[in-house]
Enzyme design. Structure first.
Site, PDB file in Angstrom:
ATOM      1  CB  VAL A 146      39.659  14.884 -57.598  1.00  0.00           C
ATOM      2  CG1 VAL A 146      40.120  13.439 -57.551  1.00  0.00           C
ATOM      3  CG2 VAL A 146      38.155  14.963 -57.358  1.00  0.00           C
ATOM      4  CD  GLU A 163      48.836  17.584 -67.490  1.00  0.00           C
ATOM      5  OE1 GLU A 163      48.545  18.791 -67.402  1.00  0.00           O
ATOM      6  OE2 GLU A 163      50.007  17.175 -67.371  1.00  0.00           O
ATOM      7  CB  CYS A 169      40.509  20.504 -69.502  1.00  0.00           C
ATOM      8  SG  CYS A 169      41.339  19.735 -70.890  1.00  0.00           S
TER       9      CYS A 169
HETATM   10  P1  NAD Z   1      36.833  14.463 -61.435  1.00  0.00           P
HETATM   11  O1  NAD Z   1      37.988  15.092 -60.758  1.00  0.00           O
HETATM   12  O2  NAD Z   1      35.509  14.570 -60.797  1.00  0.00           O
HETATM   13  O3  NAD Z   1      37.113  12.894 -61.638  1.00  0.00           O
HETATM   14  C1  NAD Z   1      38.318  12.395 -62.203  1.00  0.00           C
HETATM   15  C2  NAD Z   1      38.505  10.953 -61.742  1.00  0.00           C
HETATM   16  O4  NAD Z   1      38.798  10.952 -60.335  1.00  0.00           O
HETATM   17  C3  NAD Z   1      37.258  10.092 -61.921  1.00  0.00           C
HETATM   18  O5  NAD Z   1      37.643   8.792 -62.280  1.00  0.00           O
HETATM   19  C4  NAD Z   1      36.634  10.117 -60.549  1.00  0.00           C
HETATM   20  O6  NAD Z   1      35.791   9.025 -60.292  1.00  0.00           O
HETATM   21  C5  NAD Z   1      37.873  10.091 -59.668  1.00  0.00           C
HETATM   22  N1  NAD Z   1      37.648  10.597 -58.307  1.00  0.00           N
HETATM   23  C6  NAD Z   1      36.766  11.539 -57.896  1.00  0.00           C
HETATM   24  N2  NAD Z   1      36.906  11.748 -56.567  1.00  0.00           N
HETATM   25  C7  NAD Z   1      37.887  10.936 -56.145  1.00  0.00           C
HETATM   26  C8  NAD Z   1      38.509  10.695 -54.874  1.00  0.00           C
HETATM   27  N3  NAD Z   1      38.132  11.349 -53.775  1.00  0.00           N
HETATM   28  N4  NAD Z   1      39.520   9.791 -54.817  1.00  0.00           N
HETATM   29  C9  NAD Z   1      39.927   9.124 -55.929  1.00  0.00           C
HETATM   30  N5  NAD Z   1      39.369   9.324 -57.138  1.00  0.00           N
HETATM   31  C10 NAD Z   1      38.369  10.207 -57.249  1.00  0.00           C
HETATM   32  O7  NAD Z   1      36.811  15.055 -62.933  1.00  0.00           O
HETATM   33  P2  NAD Z   1      35.699  14.895 -64.060  1.00  0.00           P
HETATM   34  O8  NAD Z   1      34.471  15.654 -63.645  1.00  0.00           O
HETATM   35  O9  NAD Z   1      35.560  13.487 -64.477  1.00  0.00           O
HETATM   36  O10 NAD Z   1      36.401  15.680 -65.269  1.00  0.00           O
HETATM   37  C11 NAD Z   1      36.326  17.066 -65.410  1.00  0.00           C
HETATM   38  C12 NAD Z   1      37.561  17.739 -64.877  1.00  0.00           C
HETATM   39  O11 NAD Z   1      38.703  17.221 -65.529  1.00  0.00           O
HETATM   40  C13 NAD Z   1      37.569  19.243 -65.145  1.00  0.00           C
HETATM   41  O12 NAD Z   1      38.066  19.908 -64.021  1.00  0.00           O
HETATM   42  C14 NAD Z   1      38.524  19.379 -66.328  1.00  0.00           C
HETATM   43  O13 NAD Z   1      39.140  20.629 -66.443  1.00  0.00           O
HETATM   44  C15 NAD Z   1      39.503  18.288 -66.029  1.00  0.00           C
HETATM   45  N6  NAD Z   1      40.214  17.861 -67.238  1.00  0.00           N
HETATM   46  C16 NAD Z   1      41.480  18.301 -67.419  1.00  0.00           C
HETATM   47  C17 NAD Z   1      42.174  17.955 -68.563  1.00  0.00           C
HETATM   48  C18 NAD Z   1      43.586  18.440 -68.781  1.00  0.00           C
HETATM   49  O14 NAD Z   1      44.248  17.918 -69.669  1.00  0.00           O
HETATM   50  N7  NAD Z   1      44.056  19.403 -68.029  1.00  0.00           N
HETATM   51  C19 NAD Z   1      41.565  17.150 -69.524  1.00  0.00           C
HETATM   52  C20 NAD Z   1      40.261  16.700 -69.292  1.00  0.00           C
HETATM   53  C21 NAD Z   1      39.589  17.064 -68.145  1.00  0.00           C
END
Ligand code: NAD
Length: 543
Positions: A269, A293, A327
């Site tokens: 994403v 992140e 994560c």
């Molecule tokens: P995700 O990428 O599916 O969603 C994140 C956000 O983006 C959500 O609000 C979602 O609705 C939005 N989104 C999804 N598709 C989109 C698009 N096409 N356009 C705009 N917005 C969009 O992530 P998730 O499943 O909610 O969380 C898990 C992921 O987050 C894992 O990959 C994890 O490693 C990562 N994460 C990283 C950290 C870090 O600090 N590095 C911390 C927490 C989670």
């Protein structure tokens, strides 16, 4: 009038309550869980401080019992998305002009509300909506969120204090302006604290925000908005728009006033957001700041000199707490052959004791994964491992989504070091182990370095200090958060600033001044007290 240089309260890490039987916090939390289970919340879109009900609603369900609805939330449509941008832009002049100490007071008050008055409410919402056990909810939605707010306020002060030197007759200053435009905050489902930080950190620095929460974490997000309001946040500073990510992204990312993206979520994403920003680069007033992140393939590397019990315990906690949906969760482990029999035994003994079930039964260590899509993805990895010649499922593997999205803590033994579960982010309770020959240390370190595209967290276990130093140097670029004889999860704000490199993100370290700096555009000011009145310089005289 501010005829004083105020001193802010010193930040501190919120003490973690233990929820032991008989404790008042346990009784309050249990009561609040019952209340929320019997209530039905209707979460609106919030634009300019006003609740907007679009009528396009989705259910909020418990992942551990998906027949159980906690309420509904309204999805923002095109009109609301545009209105949220307008509200953020309209709130900007007033918010920018507010003294930073006053902004600090709002977020300090929010931290106290979260960790005192509303701790049971926000923890219960995180438990029921995101399927965290009481301890995981406490360290996230109460402690880490309060820590983010209190430490960030202090970091804001430190940033503003940073001023250039001035020579004789001049006064140099740096003014840390907010960015020109609005910030687009997008939060993931897995941490209530991250959601609160993504929306509030840019706001603290004087920016206004349009916040899109994850659809599976809307309930806790809504309560955060209510707390910000009670803490005194003016209308329009943070606008809350649950909805379809792709639709919201399409509108916000093509807007001329997009000043920054504050994202945490998956790598895929994030890359889409970055690409879309590139496509619209001619449209924007300024170059948007992009802070993201993202995913991880976090490791534990065990050296032959390690303590086996400590390494096994770190693996269990690091891999299976919150069902591996951190994560930073450990999802690949490198183990020397000499330690394998003892390690396998300790690991098996500990995993056998793990109880899995709903969050309302506090004896459960593991609860459900977030939704059906996640369940199917994780189950797919396990099923392929069951049928692969390159891997063997040695512990767990059972899964059942009939009532809740339950997956047993699972351990896979990889026969090939680059087997897919050693390389790809699974984001579930699955740990893969590769057993390496003791005398193949250097080659195994090369493997670790090159097998995955990510570089978020990593841990080493070793007793020999020379080895510790060697591993630390050899693995420099494999993790943004590196642990020695500790599990690779559980970073604490103010102590271990968090973030990774490579495909794990821009490494702007959430919960540190580095992150807050990204939400400023400094203006350098030089003032000359007695300006010259003749253009000629002394060297121009011939005699
Ligand atoms: P995700 O990428 O599916 O969603 C994140 C956000 O983006 C959500 O609000 C979602 O609705 C939005 N989104 C999804 N598709 C989109 C698009 N096409 N356009 C705009 N917005 C969009 O992530 P998730 O499943 O909610 O969380 C898990 C992921 O987050 C894992 O990959 C994890 O490693 C990562 N994460 C990283 C950290 C870090 O600090 N590095 C911390 C927490 C989670």
């Amino acid at each position: 009038m501010t005829n004083s240089v105020y001193t802010l309260p010193a930040p501190y890490n919120e003490p973690v309550k233990d929820y032991a039987p008989g404790s008042p916090e346990r009784a309050a939390l249990k009561a609040e869980l019952t209340r929320q289970l019997n209530d039905s919340v209707e979460v609106p879109v919030i634009i300019n401080g006003q609740a907007v009900r679009t009528g396009n609603v989705r259910e909020i369900v418990c992942p551990h019992d998906h027949s159980r609805a906690l309420g509904t939330f309204h999805m923002a449509g095109e009109d609301e998305i545009h209105a949220a941008i307008d509200a953020a832009m309209a709130a900007k002049p007033f918010w920018e002009a507010m003294d930073w100490q006053e902004r600090a007071a709002i977020f300090l008050k929010a931290a106290d509300l979260m960790s005192q008055k509303y701790t049971a409410k926000i923890n219960a919402a995180t438990m029921l909506g995101q399927s965290k056990n009481a301890f995981q909810a406490e360290i996230d939605s109460t402690c880490e969120l309060a820590d983010f707010l209190r430490f960030n306020v202090k970091f804001m002060e430190e940033i503003y204090t940073g001023q250039p030197r001035s020579g004789r007759g001049i006064w140099n200053r740096t003014e840390y302006r907010p960015l020109e435009g609005f910030i687009f905050a997008l939060s993931p489902f897995n941490f209530t604290a991250i959601a609160g930080n993504l929306s509030s950190a840019p706001a603290m620095m004087g920016n206004t925000v349009v916040w899109k929460p994850a659809s599976t974490a809307v309930l806790s997000g809504y309560f955060i908005m209510e707390i910000f309001k009670e803490a005194g946040l003016p209308d329009g500073v943070i606008n809350f728009i649950p909805g379809r990510g792709s639709q919201i992204g399409r509108i916000l990312l093509s807007h001329r006033d997009l000043a920054g993206i504050h994202f945490t979520g998956s790598t895929g994403v994030f890359q889409t957001l970055w690409q879309k920003t590139g496509e619209h680069i001619d449209t924007y007033t300024s170059y948007p700041r992009i802070v993201g992140e993202t995913g991880g393939k976090d490791y534990i590397f065990v050296h032959p000199s390690a303590d086996v019990t400590q390494a096994a315990t770190a693996a269990v906690r690091g891999a299976f707490e919150y069902q591996g949906q951190k994560c930073s969760a450990c999802s690949r482990l490198y183990l020397p052959k000499s330690l394998w029999p003892a390690f396998e035994e300790r690991l098996g003994e500990q995993i056998k004791e793990i109880k899995m079930g709903p969050v309302t039964d506090f004896s459960n260590f593991v609860n459900a994964v977030i939704d059906e899509k996640a369940f199917d993805t994780i189950a797919g990895y396990i099923e392929r491992a069951e049928n692969s010649e390159d891997a063997e499922v040695i512990i767990g593997g059972e899964r059942d989504k009939s009532r809740g999205y339950y997956i047993q803590p699972t351990v896979i033994l990889a026969k090939e070091p680059d087997y897919e579960t050693m390389a790809e982010e699974i984001f579930g309770p699955v740990l893969t182990i590769f057993v390496y020959p003791d005398d193949d240390l250097e080659a195994t370190l090369d493997l670790l370095d090159s097998t995955s595209a990510y570089a978020l967290t990593g841990a080493i276990f070793a007793r020999d200090r020379g080895v510790v130093n060697h591993l630390m140097a050899r693995l420099t670029h494999t993790a943004g958060n590196f642990y020695i004889n500790d599990k690779p999860t559980g970073a604490v704000v103010g102590q271990q600033p968090f973030g990774g490199s490579r495909k794990s993100g821009t490494n702007d370290k959430a919960g540190s001044p580095l992150n807050l700096l990204r939400w400023t555009s400094p203006r350098t000011i030089k003032e000359t007290f007695v300006p010259p009145e003749d253009f000629r310089y002394p060297f121009m005289d011939e005699s």
